[in-house]
Structures are given as C-alpha cells and as structure tokens.
Scaffold this motif. Structure first.
Motif, PDB file in Angstrom:
ATOM      1  N   UNK A  75       0.943  -1.595  -0.680  1.00 44.85           N
ATOM      2  CA  UNK A  75       0.253   0.147  -0.077  1.00 44.85           C
ATOM      3  C   UNK A  75       0.629   1.390  -0.059  1.00 44.85           C
ATOM      4  N   UNK A  76       1.822   1.073   0.854  1.00 39.59           N
ATOM      5  CA  UNK A  76       2.934   2.227   0.836  1.00 39.59           C
ATOM      6  C   UNK A  76       3.309   2.582  -0.629  1.00 39.59           C
ATOM      7  N   UNK A  77       3.982   1.477  -1.160  1.00 40.16           N
ATOM      8  CA  UNK A  77       4.810   1.772  -2.714  1.00 40.16           C
ATOM      9  C   UNK A  77       3.765   2.181  -3.116  1.00 40.16           C
ATOM     10  N   UNK A  78       2.144   2.360  -3.187  1.00 34.78           N
ATOM     11  CA  UNK A  78       1.412   2.069  -4.197  1.00 34.78           C
ATOM     12  C   UNK A  78       0.738   3.389  -3.959  1.00 34.78           C
ATOM     13  N   UNK A  79       0.687   3.721  -3.010  1.00 36.12           N
ATOM     14  CA  UNK A  79       0.095   5.392  -2.793  1.00 36.12           C
ATOM     15  C   UNK A  79       1.508   6.448  -3.349  1.00 36.12           C
ATOM     16  N   UNK A  80       2.672   5.802  -2.939  1.00 38.17           N
ATOM     17  CA  UNK A  80       3.449   6.671  -3.466  1.00 38.17           C
ATOM     18  C   UNK A  80       3.842   7.023  -4.964  1.00 38.17           C
TER      19      UNK A  80
END
Length: 259
Positions: free
Chosen positions: A72-77
């Motif tokens: 999720x963190x990578x996707x939002x970034x």
C-alpha cells in the motif's frame, strides 16, 4: 492547473457483507476504489465498468499485514497526486475465531484474529499516513481520512469473545492515539473508529451458531434476528458512508453510527 477530481478510497474486506455494500456505493465516475480482500469480486468489476468508476482489486490475506502495508505504501507513493481531490482509508476487515472461552481458542485462530483485526489496521494506517504525509510535504492539500470499523464489543466485554473484543478495543485506542498525533500537524489526517451497529452478516450467523455451553450470550444474538433488530449490510453501509462524509468527521476519534 486542472482541478483535482478523483476521490481515492482504500477499502479492506470489500468482497462481502457491509464491505461489499460500501464498495458498491463508492463506485462513481469520480472515484478510484482500491479493494483489498482475500477474494476478488467479479460483480464489483462489472459494476465499475458500467458506472465508469476506476476499480483496483488486490487479493491479499491481511494476516500477512506487513506485506499488505508495504504494498500500500509503495502504491500510494506512485500515485499522481495532481488529480486526487481526497484520499481515504477504510479498515473494515475482521475475523471472529471459534466462539468460546479464551482457553479453548486454537492459538493459530487467535493469532489470525488479532493480525487481521488489529495488526493489519495499524500497519495499513501507518503506511497510509506516511505516504500521504509525503504528499502534504510536497504541497498537496486535500483531506486525508482514516475510518476504522469498530464494534460495540470493543467497548463492552462479552464472554467467549475475548479475541474479537480485544482487537476492536485496540482499534479504538490506537485511533485515539493517532488522532492526537495528527492534530499536531497543520494538515493532519482525520481519524475515527466507528461502531456501525448490529448488522445482519455472516459474522452474526457465526454468533447465532455458537455452542450455548460455551457462549452464554448466544440467545441475545438469536433474539436480535427474531425481533428484526439487525441492520441490513446495505443500510449499514449507507449510514457509515454518511458519517464519513459529515463535516465534523474526526471531531470524536471514537464514535457510534447510532449517536
């Protein structure tokens, strides 16, 4: 510069029950909905295509919360924030292990209930806050919201329900803590842990099917159904999303949709 128009929502436990009803209601042309569930829902795909909404579905087991949070963190970034008007995380997934006294609960089931019901919401919320704070630091100014779906059982103890009660009580309290933290920032996120009422879902069926010898409150849940006091998943979803849209969302970190 074009006006941001996309409302981005991340929703866990979206494949059935109230989660599915919320997902269906969030499928609009100006929305991008990311659903995180153990199973893909083809009905949602069809409805998204018909409505013109953007839908992304991840099939993930939230008992492996570290992997889910990292993804999720990578996707939002990687999102293009110029088109995003708002961003919301709804932690809805939960698990009830076999009903009975704590000493009868298989360790692996207890572990799974706490990982899905408490560890995953905490890790996903942390990933969400980090990634979207980076948006804010870069100049983005849309609203950021975290809605944790709690339960009255997180606020009122019940025999034979220790893992679920503990997970929801923990959800309430970590929401309080994070709300205090975000209040220190000029553009902090708004967080609420919301009890949605008593809903007619598979979880209720599991409670009604409990062994009366191990679950002294079983008849209470049987009576709720017999007396027509259960809210339908669709009605509950409508109430929860209406609360999410309230102008005073975040004024109380722990709330009940019936208040």
């Amino acid at each position: 510069m074009a006006t941001p128009h996309t409302h981005l929502t991340i929703l866990t436990g979206a494949s059935r029950g109230m989660g599915l009803s919320m997902a269906q209601r969030l499928l609009h042309a100006d929305h991008h909905l990311l659903c995180v569930s153990r199973q893909r829902n083809d009905e949602l795909t069809a409805r998204a295509q018909a409505s013109g909404a953007q839908l992304t579905q991840w099939t993930l087991d939230l008992s492996d919360a570290t992997t889910a949070a990292e993804r999720l963190g990578a996707w939002l970034g990687a999102q293009a924030t110029a088109s995003i008007a708002s961003v919301t995380l709804i932690n809805n997934a939960g698990v009830i292990p076999p009903i009975g006294p704590l000493g009868t609960c298989p360790p692996q089931e207890l572990t799974r209930a706490l990982r899905v019901g408490l560890e995953a919401p905490m890790l996903l919320t942390g990933a969400f806050l980090r990634a979207t704070q980076a948006w804010v630091d870069a100049g983005w100014r849309g609203p950021r919201k975290v809605l944790n779906i709690s339960s009255g059982l997180g606020r009122h103890a019940m025999a034979a329900q220790a893992p679920y009660c503990a997970a929801k009580a923990g959800m309430d309290h970590f929401t309080r803590c994070c709300a205090l933290e975000e209040a220190q920032h000029a553009h902090g996120a708004q967080l609420v842990s919301l009890a949605p009422g008593v809903i007619d879902t598979d979880m209720q069926k599991q409670l009604r099917a409990g062994d009366p010898a191990l679950f002294p409150d079983r008849e209470r849940f049987v009576s709720l159904q017999q007396q027509g006091q259960l809210t339908s998943p669709d009605e509950a979803a409508e109430r929860v999303l209406a609360y999410l849209a309230r102008a005073d969302f975040g004024s109380h970190a722990v709330a009940d949709v019936r208040d």
